[in-house]
Design a protein around this motif. Structure first.
Motif, PDB file in Angstrom:
ATOM      1  N   TYR A 138       0.806  -1.234   0.000  1.00  0.00           N
ATOM      2  CA  TYR A 138       0.000   0.000   0.000  1.00  0.00           C
ATOM      3  C   TYR A 138       0.834   1.278   0.000  1.00  0.00           C
ATOM      4  CZ  TYR A 138      -4.058  -2.946   1.108  1.00  0.00           C
ATOM      5  OH  TYR A 138      -5.041  -3.908   1.083  1.00  0.00           O
ATOM      6  N   GLY A 139       2.067   1.215  -0.479  1.00  0.00           N
ATOM      7  CA  GLY A 139       2.860   2.442  -0.606  1.00  0.00           C
ATOM      8  C   GLY A 139       2.244   3.354  -1.656  1.00  0.00           C
ATOM      9  N   ASN A 140       2.195   4.644  -1.388  1.00  0.00           N
ATOM     10  CA  ASN A 140       1.523   5.598  -2.270  1.00  0.00           C
ATOM     11  C   ASN A 140       2.477   6.251  -3.261  1.00  0.00           C
ATOM     12  OD1 ASN A 140      -0.755   5.124  -0.695  1.00  0.00           O
ATOM     13  ND2 ASN A 140      -0.395   6.890   0.605  1.00  0.00           N
ATOM     14  N   ASP A 141       1.907   6.647  -4.399  1.00  0.00           N
ATOM     15  CA  ASP A 141       2.614   7.480  -5.362  1.00  0.00           C
ATOM     16  C   ASP A 141       1.656   8.591  -5.765  1.00  0.00           C
ATOM     17  OD1 ASP A 141       4.683   8.394  -6.897  1.00  0.00           O
ATOM     18  OD2 ASP A 141       4.560   6.836  -8.428  1.00  0.00           O
ATOM     19  N   TYR A 142       2.211   9.731  -6.200  1.00  0.00           N
ATOM     20  CA  TYR A 142       1.393  10.901  -6.484  1.00  0.00           C
ATOM     21  C   TYR A 142       1.810  11.559  -7.784  1.00  0.00           C
ATOM     22  CZ  TYR A 142       0.199  10.421  -1.568  1.00  0.00           C
ATOM     23  OH  TYR A 142      -0.216   9.927  -0.367  1.00  0.00           O
ATOM     24  N   SER A 143       0.839  12.219  -8.414  1.00  0.00           N
ATOM     25  CA  SER A 143       1.092  13.008  -9.613  1.00  0.00           C
ATOM     26  C   SER A 143       1.549  14.410  -9.205  1.00  0.00           C
ATOM     27  CB  SER A 143      -0.197  13.127 -10.436  1.00  0.00           C
ATOM     28  OG  SER A 143      -1.126  13.954  -9.746  1.00  0.00           O
ATOM     29  N   LYS A 144       1.812  15.219 -10.189  1.00  0.00           N
ATOM     30  CA  LYS A 144       2.057  16.637  -9.984  1.00  0.00           C
ATOM     31  C   LYS A 144       0.751  17.290  -9.529  1.00  0.00           C
ATOM     32  CE  LYS A 144       3.391  20.715 -12.622  1.00  0.00           C
ATOM     33  NZ  LYS A 144       3.680  21.256 -13.938  1.00  0.00           N
ATOM     34  N   GLU A 145       0.841  18.390  -8.759  1.00  0.00           N
ATOM     35  CA  GLU A 145      -0.351  19.108  -8.306  1.00  0.00           C
ATOM     36  C   GLU A 145      -0.895  20.036  -9.389  1.00  0.00           C
ATOM     37  OE1 GLU A 145       1.007  21.234  -4.831  1.00  0.00           O
ATOM     38  OE2 GLU A 145       0.161  19.672  -3.536  1.00  0.00           O
ATOM     39  N   TYR A 146      -2.223  20.168  -9.403  1.00  0.00           N
ATOM     40  CA  TYR A 146      -2.909  21.111 -10.289  1.00  0.00           C
ATOM     41  C   TYR A 146      -4.015  21.799  -9.496  1.00  0.00           C
ATOM     42  CZ  TYR A 146      -0.400  18.898 -14.056  1.00  0.00           C
ATOM     43  OH  TYR A 146       0.600  18.418 -14.858  1.00  0.00           O
ATOM     44  N   TYR A 147      -4.350  23.015  -9.918  1.00  0.00           N
ATOM     45  CA  TYR A 147      -5.341  23.802  -9.189  1.00  0.00           C
ATOM     46  C   TYR A 147      -6.750  23.371  -9.569  1.00  0.00           C
ATOM     47  CZ  TYR A 147      -7.512  27.806  -6.940  1.00  0.00           C
ATOM     48  OH  TYR A 147      -8.269  28.611  -6.125  1.00  0.00           O
ATOM     49  N   ARG A 148      -7.536  23.024  -8.570  1.00  0.00           N
ATOM     50  CA  ARG A 148      -8.953  22.682  -8.746  1.00  0.00           C
ATOM     51  C   ARG A 148      -9.749  23.939  -8.412  1.00  0.00           C
ATOM     52  NH1 ARG A 148     -12.739  18.484  -8.825  1.00  0.00           N
ATOM     53  NH2 ARG A 148     -14.510  18.837  -7.439  1.00  0.00           N
ATOM     54  N   GLN A 149     -10.222  24.642  -9.439  1.00  0.00           N
ATOM     55  CA  GLN A 149     -10.810  25.958  -9.225  1.00  0.00           C
ATOM     56  C   GLN A 149     -12.297  25.936  -8.890  1.00  0.00           C
ATOM     57  OE1 GLN A 149      -9.999  28.077 -12.821  1.00  0.00           O
ATOM     58  NE2 GLN A 149     -11.644  27.136 -13.954  1.00  0.00           N
ATOM     59  N   THR A 150     -12.937  24.811  -8.994  1.00  0.00           N
ATOM     60  CA  THR A 150     -14.381  24.747  -8.797  1.00  0.00           C
ATOM     61  C   THR A 150     -14.790  24.857  -7.331  1.00  0.00           C
ATOM     62  OG1 THR A 150     -16.378  23.521  -9.401  1.00  0.00           O
ATOM     63  CG2 THR A 150     -14.522  22.229  -8.579  1.00  0.00           C
ATOM     64  N   THR A 151     -16.039  25.261  -7.136  1.00  0.00           N
ATOM     65  CA  THR A 151     -16.682  25.175  -5.825  1.00  0.00           C
ATOM     66  C   THR A 151     -17.908  24.273  -5.916  1.00  0.00           C
ATOM     67  OG1 THR A 151     -17.987  27.166  -6.267  1.00  0.00           O
ATOM     68  CG2 THR A 151     -15.907  27.454  -5.061  1.00  0.00           C
ATOM     69  N   ASN A 152     -18.138  23.726  -7.092  1.00  0.00           N
ATOM     70  CA  ASN A 152     -19.306  22.883  -7.330  1.00  0.00           C
ATOM     71  C   ASN A 152     -18.957  21.424  -7.050  1.00  0.00           C
ATOM     72  OD1 ASN A 152     -21.441  21.383  -8.408  1.00  0.00           O
ATOM     73  ND2 ASN A 152     -21.792  22.865 -10.048  1.00  0.00           N
ATOM     74  N   LEU A 153     -19.601  20.836  -6.060  1.00  0.00           N
ATOM     75  CA  LEU A 153     -19.308  19.445  -5.699  1.00  0.00           C
ATOM     76  C   LEU A 153     -19.716  18.458  -6.781  1.00  0.00           C
ATOM     77  CD1 LEU A 153     -20.176  19.417  -1.897  1.00  0.00           C
ATOM     78  CD2 LEU A 153     -17.936  19.499  -2.987  1.00  0.00           C
ATOM     79  N   ASN A 154     -20.560  18.884  -7.715  1.00  0.00           N
ATOM     80  CA  ASN A 154     -20.936  18.003  -8.827  1.00  0.00           C
ATOM     81  C   ASN A 154     -19.878  17.978  -9.925  1.00  0.00           C
ATOM     82  OD1 ASN A 154     -23.420  17.099  -7.779  1.00  0.00           O
ATOM     83  ND2 ASN A 154     -24.318  19.080  -8.295  1.00  0.00           N
ATOM     84  N   ASN A 155     -18.876  18.851  -9.837  1.00  0.00           N
ATOM     85  CA  ASN A 155     -17.774  18.849 -10.801  1.00  0.00           C
ATOM     86  C   ASN A 155     -16.767  17.792 -10.342  1.00  0.00           C
ATOM     87  OD1 ASN A 155     -15.812  19.354 -12.678  1.00  0.00           O
ATOM     88  ND2 ASN A 155     -15.793  21.561 -12.363  1.00  0.00           N
ATOM     89  N   ARG A 156     -16.896  16.629 -10.898  1.00  0.00           N
ATOM     90  CA  ARG A 156     -16.133  15.465 -10.448  1.00  0.00           C
ATOM     91  C   ARG A 156     -14.736  15.438 -11.062  1.00  0.00           C
ATOM     92  NH1 ARG A 156     -20.298  11.094  -9.181  1.00  0.00           N
ATOM     93  NH2 ARG A 156     -22.168  12.319  -8.899  1.00  0.00           N
ATOM     94  N   TRP A 157     -13.842  14.730 -10.407  1.00  0.00           N
ATOM     95  CA  TRP A 157     -12.504  14.521 -10.963  1.00  0.00           C
ATOM     96  C   TRP A 157     -12.533  13.234 -11.782  1.00  0.00           C
ATOM     97  CZ3 TRP A 157      -9.657  10.247  -9.165  1.00  0.00           C
ATOM     98  CH2 TRP A 157     -10.129   9.638  -8.006  1.00  0.00           C
ATOM     99  N   MET A 158     -11.561  13.080 -12.672  1.00  0.00           N
ATOM    100  CA  MET A 158     -11.564  11.966 -13.618  1.00  0.00           C
ATOM    101  C   MET A 158     -10.244  11.210 -13.549  1.00  0.00           C
ATOM    102  SD  MET A 158     -10.288  10.832 -16.803  1.00  0.00           S
ATOM    103  CE  MET A 158      -9.586  12.250 -17.568  1.00  0.00           C
ATOM    104  N   VAL A 159     -10.333   9.895 -13.688  1.00  0.00           N
ATOM    105  CA  VAL A 159      -9.139   9.060 -13.819  1.00  0.00           C
ATOM    106  C   VAL A 159      -9.410   7.969 -14.858  1.00  0.00           C
ATOM    107  CG1 VAL A 159      -9.717   7.476 -11.918  1.00  0.00           C
ATOM    108  CG2 VAL A 159      -7.321   7.806 -12.585  1.00  0.00           C
ATOM    109  N   ASP A 160      -8.385   7.661 -15.634  1.00  0.00           N
ATOM    110  CA  ASP A 160      -8.443   6.614 -16.653  1.00  0.00           C
ATOM    111  C   ASP A 160      -7.153   5.799 -16.536  1.00  0.00           C
ATOM    112  OD1 ASP A 160      -8.640   5.032 -18.914  1.00  0.00           O
ATOM    113  OD2 ASP A 160      -8.780   6.698 -20.328  1.00  0.00           O
TER     114      ASP A 160
END
Length: 141
Positions: free
Chosen positions: A45-67
């Motif tokens: 269960y060791g973690n790895d992370y991507s680069k950070e990006y700004y999430r500008q929304t305040t709308n909880l219905n604006n979902r994040w995506m992964v493929d």
């Protein structure tokens, strides 16, 4: 006749003004970025992370995506992903099957107006390591 012409000119000026205000004062919308990631999935269960990006929304219905496009663990295997802010999960973790396409998930309100990154780990406790690659976006809209 002059009165009708004045009204017509006034209406035209108002229409042009409203159009210009709509263009200049419009709302800022999120971009569909689809950032690439390549994770070295660690053992136990060791973690790895991507680069950070700004999430500008305040709308909880604006979902994040992964493929999850490829995994050296094998075709059809699973990797767990979540949205992270400085070592704190700002979404639920989700098991994503390799090759299953885009998945959209809700983020917590603590992810809004913040720099976030994609986190990933093996979906089961294992001493194996592997590489997982694909696309992600901090906002799905």
């Amino acid at each position: 006749m002059k009165r009708f012409s004045k009204i017509k000119r006034l209406a035209t000026v108002c229409l042009i003004g409203a159009t210009l205000l709509g263009v200049a004062g419009g709302t800022v919308s999120a971009e569909k970025n689809k950032f690439s990631y390549s994770f070295n999935i660690k053992a136990n269960y060791g973690n790895d992370y991507s680069k950070e990006y700004y999430r500008q929304t305040t709308n909880l219905n604006n979902r994040w995506m992964v493929d999850l496009q490829s995994s050296t663990e094998g075709d059809g295997t699973y990797t767990t992903f979540w949205l992270d802010k400085s070592g704190t999960r700002v979404s639920e973790p989700h098991d994503v099957k390799q090759g299953s396409g885009r998945h959209l998930y809700k983020a917590y309100s603590t992810a809004n107006k913040k720099y976030v990154r994609l986190g990933g780990e093996n979906n089961n406790y294992s001493s194996n390591t592997y590489t997982a690659t694909g696309k992600w976006d901090e906002e799905g809209w």
